[in-house]
Each structure stands twice: as structure tokens, then as C-alpha cells.
Motif scaffolding. Structure first.
Motif, short mmCIF file in Angstrom:
data_model
loop_
_atom_site.label_atom_id
_atom_site.label_comp_id
_atom_site.label_asym_id
_atom_site.label_seq_id
_atom_site.Cartn_x
_atom_site.Cartn_y
_atom_site.Cartn_z
N THR A 145 27.49 28.23 0.21
CA THR A 145 27.19 27.44 -0.99
C THR A 145 28.43 26.62 -1.33
OG1 THR A 145 25.76 29.22 -1.75
CG2 THR A 145 26.39 27.57 -3.37
N ASP A 146 28.23 25.32 -1.52
CA ASP A 146 29.37 24.45 -1.84
C ASP A 146 29.66 24.46 -3.34
OD1 ASP A 146 27.49 22.77 -3.00
OD2 ASP A 146 27.47 21.35 -1.32
N GLU A 147 30.67 23.66 -3.77
CA GLU A 147 31.09 23.67 -5.17
C GLU A 147 30.02 23.14 -6.12
OE1 GLU A 147 32.38 19.76 -3.48
OE2 GLU A 147 32.89 21.79 -2.88
N ARG A 148 29.05 22.40 -5.61
CA ARG A 148 27.96 21.89 -6.45
C ARG A 148 26.80 22.87 -6.54
NH1 ARG A 148 26.96 16.24 -3.77
NH2 ARG A 148 27.53 17.50 -1.98
N THR A 186 24.99 23.82 -3.91
CA THR A 186 24.03 23.52 -2.85
C THR A 186 24.18 24.53 -1.73
OG1 THR A 186 24.18 21.17 -3.37
CG2 THR A 186 23.19 21.76 -1.26
#
Length: 165
Positions: free
Chosen positions: A24-27, A29
Motif C-alpha cells: 500500500t502506497d502513501e495515498r 492505494t
């Protein structure tokens, strides 16, 4: 047409062996990749291989991946282990062993109860029940032996008495 079908069937197991990584990325997603090298470096430590219960691979120097180390019998950090197992594992084993013994004893009692009235029973039914009783007695002895071995193993590992309930 048949050749195409055979080719597809032969290639199908190759897709099942593929590894997929998720992170999972920082946004927020959720992303997927077929190779750990495709995961951005800043997310590799948090990436996990799908199908694993434990955390995914750990990145070491040079960008190589090392699989996460599993804890023995699902033990958590900070829990005291006895013979490589924590309290919950010992309790589960004792509960299972005692349940198996109780089931075997119950089956034996049921079979013996069936012999209480032999007036409506054929000789072959009587002999079949006798054989079943012998098998059930062997099963009770085997389950008792397993429970005794578990108790001995627990004593050797220093398991507290209240874990054996």
C-alpha cells in the motif's frame, strides 16, 4: 483446436506458481507486482507475498529479498515458550488429546451397551460387535498412551500444571 487446448492446459500450472506481491502506497492505494524488483524500494519492507500468513520478504543489502522468519507454532513476541510452544498451543494439544480419549471411551461404552440385550441379535451381529469392542479397546489404549506421552513431554518442557487443563 485440440493442440491449442493441450497447450493451454500445459501452461496453466505455470500461472499457479507465480508469486504476487502486495503493498500500500502513501495515498492508501493497494498495488500488486509479480516480482519484488517491481516494488518501489521504499515499500519493499512492507510488501507481502500473497498467500503468506506471515509478513512478506525482508530486503537486505544489495536489494536481494530474504523471506520473513516464521515464529514457532505461531508464537508471538514476548510470550514464554515451553518446548517451542506457547501456552495456547499446549492447551490446544491437551484439549485435543483428552477429547480423542473421551470419544474413544464413549464409543467403547456404546458398543458394550449394545451387548446388554443379545436376544434379538444374530450370531454374526454379536461377533461383529465383539470385534468392534476389541478395536475400540485398542483405540482407547492408544489415545491414553498419546495423552500420557503428551503429559510426559509437557513435564520435560517445564509446562505449568494449569496449561494441562
Amino acid at each position: 483446436m485440440k493442440r491449442l487446448l493441450v497447450l493451454l492446459l500445459l501452461l496453466y500450472p505455470l500461472t499457479a506458481a507465480a508469486e504476487t506481491y502486495q503493498w500500500t502506497d502513501e495515498r492508501g492505494t493497494v498495488n500488486f507486482a509479480d516480482d519484488l524488483g517491481q516494488v518501489p524500494k521504499k515499500y519493499r519492507k512492507k510488501a507481502r507475498r500473497l498467500g503468506e500468513e506471515e509478513p512478506g520478504p525482508r530486503v537486505i543489502e544489495g536489494g536481494a529479498a530474504e523471506p520473513a522468519k516464521a515464529k514457532p507454532d505461531g508464537a508471538q513476541v514476548g510470550k514464554k515458550l515451553y518446548g517451542g510452544k506457547d501456552e495456547a498451543a499446549w492447551r490446544r494439544e491437551f484439549l485435543q488429546a483428552e477429547s480423542n480419549l473421551n470419544n474413544a471411551q464413549s464409543d467403547l461404552a456404546t458398543l458394550k451397551g449394545r451387548l446388554a440385550d443379545t436376544s434379538r441379535m444374530t450370531r454374526s451381529e454379536y461377533l461383529a460387535i465383539q470385534n468392534s469392542i476389541k478395536y475400540a479397546e485398542d483405540r482407547v489404549q492408544a489415545q491414553q498412551k498419546k495423552l500420557d506421552q503428551l503429559r510426559e513431554s509437557a513435564d520435560h518442557a517445564g509446562v505449568p500444571p494449569d496449561f494441562k487443563k
